[in-house]
Design a protein around this motif. Structure first.
Motif, PDB file in Angstrom:
ATOM      1  N   SER A 394       0.838  -1.193   0.000  1.00 36.33           N
ATOM      2  CA  SER A 394       0.000   0.000   0.000  1.00 36.33           C
ATOM      3  C   SER A 394       0.874   1.245   0.000  1.00 36.33           C
ATOM      4  O   SER A 394       1.745   1.399   0.862  1.00 36.33           O
ATOM      5  CB  SER A 394      -0.922  -0.003   1.222  1.00 36.33           C
ATOM      6  N   ILE A 395       0.656   2.100  -0.966  1.00 36.80           N
ATOM      7  CA  ILE A 395       1.398   3.362  -1.095  1.00 36.80           C
ATOM      8  C   ILE A 395       0.500   4.456  -0.543  1.00 36.80           C
ATOM      9  O   ILE A 395      -0.417   4.933  -1.218  1.00 36.80           O
ATOM     10  CB  ILE A 395       1.783   3.640  -2.561  1.00 36.80           C
ATOM     11  N   ASP A 396       0.737   4.849   0.697  1.00 38.49           N
ATOM     12  CA  ASP A 396      -0.164   5.737   1.423  1.00 38.49           C
ATOM     13  C   ASP A 396       0.398   7.151   1.426  1.00 38.49           C
ATOM     14  O   ASP A 396       1.141   7.548   2.344  1.00 38.49           O
ATOM     15  CB  ASP A 396      -0.349   5.241   2.856  1.00 38.49           C
ATOM     16  N   GLY A 397       0.058   7.898   0.394  1.00 42.61           N
ATOM     17  CA  GLY A 397       0.542   9.266   0.294  1.00 42.61           C
ATOM     18  C   GLY A 397      -0.190  10.184   1.257  1.00 42.61           C
ATOM     19  O   GLY A 397      -1.418  10.293   1.220  1.00 42.61           O
ATOM     20  N   ASN A 398       0.556  10.849   2.134  1.00 47.41           N
ATOM     21  CA  ASN A 398       0.004  11.837   3.067  1.00 47.41           C
ATOM     22  C   ASN A 398       0.928  13.047   3.082  1.00 47.41           C
ATOM     23  O   ASN A 398       2.153  12.890   3.069  1.00 47.41           O
ATOM     24  CB  ASN A 398      -0.082  11.268   4.487  1.00 47.41           C
ATOM     25  N   TRP A 399       0.353  14.230   3.140  1.00 52.18           N
ATOM     26  CA  TRP A 399       1.155  15.446   3.200  1.00 52.18           C
ATOM     27  C   TRP A 399       0.298  16.547   3.813  1.00 52.18           C
ATOM     28  O   TRP A 399      -0.884  16.316   4.145  1.00 52.18           O
ATOM     29  CB  TRP A 399       1.665  15.848   1.811  1.00 52.18           C
ATOM     30  N   THR A 400       0.859  17.725   4.004  1.00 60.62           N
ATOM     31  CA  THR A 400       0.147  18.788   4.718  1.00 60.62           C
ATOM     32  C   THR A 400      -0.019  20.069   3.914  1.00 60.62           C
ATOM     33  O   THR A 400      -0.905  20.866   4.220  1.00 60.62           O
ATOM     34  CB  THR A 400       0.883  19.117   6.031  1.00 60.62           C
ATOM     35  N   ASP A 401       0.799  20.305   2.911  1.00 57.97           N
ATOM     36  CA  ASP A 401       0.760  21.547   2.132  1.00 57.97           C
ATOM     37  C   ASP A 401       0.029  21.305   0.813  1.00 57.97           C
ATOM     38  O   ASP A 401       0.473  20.486  -0.004  1.00 57.97           O
ATOM     39  CB  ASP A 401       2.188  22.031   1.858  1.00 57.97           C
ATOM     40  N   PRO A 402      -1.082  21.996   0.562  1.00 58.05           N
ATOM     41  CA  PRO A 402      -1.795  21.798  -0.706  1.00 58.05           C
ATOM     42  C   PRO A 402      -0.922  22.026  -1.938  1.00 58.05           C
ATOM     43  O   PRO A 402      -1.197  21.452  -2.998  1.00 58.05           O
ATOM     44  CB  PRO A 402      -2.933  22.819  -0.639  1.00 58.05           C
ATOM     45  N   ALA A 403       0.134  22.824  -1.802  1.00 53.78           N
ATOM     46  CA  ALA A 403       1.020  23.058  -2.946  1.00 53.78           C
ATOM     47  C   ALA A 403       1.752  21.787  -3.376  1.00 53.78           C
ATOM     48  O   ALA A 403       2.238  21.693  -4.503  1.00 53.78           O
ATOM     49  CB  ALA A 403       2.033  24.151  -2.602  1.00 53.78           C
ATOM     50  N   ASP A 404       1.824  20.801  -2.489  1.00 56.74           N
ATOM     51  CA  ASP A 404       2.509  19.539  -2.805  1.00 56.74           C
ATOM     52  C   ASP A 404       1.592  18.502  -3.435  1.00 56.74           C
ATOM     53  O   ASP A 404       2.048  17.407  -3.782  1.00 56.74           O
ATOM     54  CB  ASP A 404       3.111  18.938  -1.523  1.00 56.74           C
ATOM     55  N   THR A 405       0.327  18.824  -3.586  1.00 58.52           N
ATOM     56  CA  THR A 405      -0.653  17.804  -3.944  1.00 58.52           C
ATOM     57  C   THR A 405      -0.334  17.112  -5.257  1.00 58.52           C
ATOM     58  O   THR A 405      -0.304  15.868  -5.328  1.00 58.52           O
ATOM     59  CB  THR A 405      -2.063  18.401  -3.971  1.00 58.52           C
ATOM     60  N   GLN A 406      -0.135  17.848  -6.309  1.00 56.70           N
ATOM     61  CA  GLN A 406       0.057  17.212  -7.615  1.00 56.70           C
ATOM     62  C   GLN A 406       1.305  16.345  -7.635  1.00 56.70           C
ATOM     63  O   GLN A 406       1.286  15.215  -8.141  1.00 56.70           O
ATOM     64  CB  GLN A 406       0.108  18.278  -8.717  1.00 56.70           C
TER      65      GLN A 406
END
Length: 480
Positions: A394-406
């Motif tokens: 499972s590749i569980d992408g999580n982050w906090t800054d919307p600028a990193d989304t793409q």
């Protein structure tokens, strides 16, 4: 004022004050509109990726409220989103301008210890279930985060710390009460609406709104032996193959998982792992703790751990250990998963490379172990489908800054494509998938030979595909 809500065809329809007032008179739960002070808090989902604004939130108090909401949807041809715990990674439980049928206030749990049965309302979380069932030393196989909703996990399969001993969550379902698209309330079991019962065990939220689940429970705890060791991520090249070899010989009482993660400087964690990239090995023994001392000792001996948290723990505490890492609304998340028949060296190389090159500290590369009781049912016994997998990547992408989304979403897709191209890849686990609309190939991958039968069940109970905001299965012959 006339309320305008989104319809199935993408347009809008009017719900007059008179019709809305009639619904409010009958409804026992609150009907929340965008001008209500509680609207923003109520509409929030666990995945911070989604900031959706439903046109109406029908916060149901029981099955009668659900029936009234479904009848309004049919009468006005409304697009409907259904929320249980609101934890679904794909954000299916809300949609702009649609009506949300919200079960999150329906959290009752009743335990019959003599028959080891647990009845659960459709908005409950696994923390609710564990609290009541553990009073009697019982547990239903659920997830590994206590805030996860019972409904979504069950309908999509359901794996956690007990599935190798007692099967998936859906394997332990013995009855479901469901409001179908015609507004009827049905009870589905092995002998009542058997086709619907079969479909609910792994076919997702396609067939209606489940207002209550009844599960077979099992003797677990209150104390279980828990294994958890955190190693430096840089040591995973040696530890990951050793963990793979160890899991290959485990009894069904042990369920294990391994993951790459990064630990913050939290007071909940040992100082030795603060601000460290780590490789975590975890395991739970579903049996008497004294029987597990030797077998789980290996968890902390694959190398030299930074911290070894293994030992006897209350099962409820084990179920809550990861909660703080998934705070509601604070992480933006995009996940994709591949089931694999084995962890060959090619899979391990991919997991290692991606695990050491994660784009954000909160992103995981997560490998749960399957097998055991999961394999004891055949692929057509429930809607869940292929049970041949030995592991999930499972590749569980999580982050906090919307600028990193793409960029972070693309990293997840690239990692998924890489493992999915390997010879041992055999499917996908949709509860670990962020795709809002699974395409035909994805449905086939997830459900395999069960897909045609699921389409026929869908045609029987939801021929207009009213319940479509999910991992959608089209009704047989559906062309829209």
């Amino acid at each position: 004022m006339t309320m305008r809500l989104r319809t199935l065809d993408g347009g809008q329809t009017a719900v007059t004050d008179e019709r809305f007032d009639a619904l409010r008179t009958a409804f026992h739960g609150p009907l929340i509109t965008p001008d209500d002070p509680a609207y923003d808090e109520t509409r929030a989902l666990h995945n911070g990726m989604f900031d959706r604004h439903p046109g109406l939130i029908a916060r149901c108090s029981g099955a009668a409220d659900v029936i009234d909401a479904v009848n309004l949807a049919r009468e006005r041809d409304l697009l409907v989103a259904v929320r249980g715990g609101g934890h679904g990674i794909a954000g299916h439980s809300s949609c702009d301008d649609a009506m949300m049928i919200d079960l999150s206030a329906m959290r009752g749990v009743w335990v019959n210890p003599a028959e080891r049965l647990v009845r659960v309302q459709g908005g409950a979380t696994w923390g609710d279930v564990d609290r009541e069932a553990q009073v009697f030393g019982l547990a239903v196989p659920g997830g590994v985060v206590s805030t996860t909703g019972v409904a979504g996990l069950t309908l999509g399969g359901g794996l956690g710390w007990l599935h190798r001993k007692y099967g998936l969550t859906c394997d332990n379902l013995v009855a479901a009460e469901i409001v179908t698209a015609d507004g009827g309330l049905l009870r589905a079991t092995e002998t009542e609406h058997e086709d619907l019962f079969w479909a609910l065990r792994g076919g997702g939220g396609n067939f209606g709104v489940v207002t209550a689940f009844e599960f077979q429970a099992h003797p677990v705890g209150p104390i279980v032996m828990y294994g958890a060791a955190m190693y430096a991520a840089a040591d995973a090249e040696e530890i990951l193959p050793a963990w793979r070899d160890w899991t290959g010989g485990l009894p069904d009482e042990v369920t294990s998982r391994a993951m790459f993660w990064s630990m913050p400087a939290s007071p909940l964690l040992p100082p030795e792992v603060h601000n460290r990239d780590v490789f975590i090995v975890g395991a739970v023994y579903a049996g008497p703790p004294e029987d597990a001392t030797t077998i789980l000792r290996k968890v902390g001996r694959f190398g030299t751990p930074l911290a070894d948290l293994s030992g006897p723990r209350p099962f409820r505490d084990v179920q809550r250990l990861l909660d703080w890492m998934f705070p509601k609304g604070e992480l933006l998340s995009y996940w994709k998963s591949v089931t694999v028949r084995d962890l060959g060296d090619d899979v391990l190389r991919m997991v290692l490379r991606r695990g050491l090159d994660r784009p954000h500290p909160t992103t995981l590369v997560h490998v749960p172990q399957m097998g055991g009781a999961v394999r004891r049912l055949g692929p057509q016994d429930t809607a869940f489908g292929d049970r041949s997998a030995a592991y999930i990547v499972s590749i569980d992408g999580n982050w906090t800054d919307p600028a990193d989304t793409q960029a972070d979403m693309q990293w997840v897709r690239d990692a998924f494509d890489e493992v999915n191209a390997l010879p041992s890849a055999c499917g996908t686990y949709l509860n670990f998938s962020s795709e809002m609309d699974v395409d035909a190939a994805g449905r086939q991958t997830a459900f395999g030979e069960n897909l045609d039968r699921l389409g026929r069940v869908k045609q029987a109970y939801d021929p207009e595909n009213r319940f479509r905001l999910n991992n959608n299965i089209r009704p047989a012959g559906y062309r829209s």
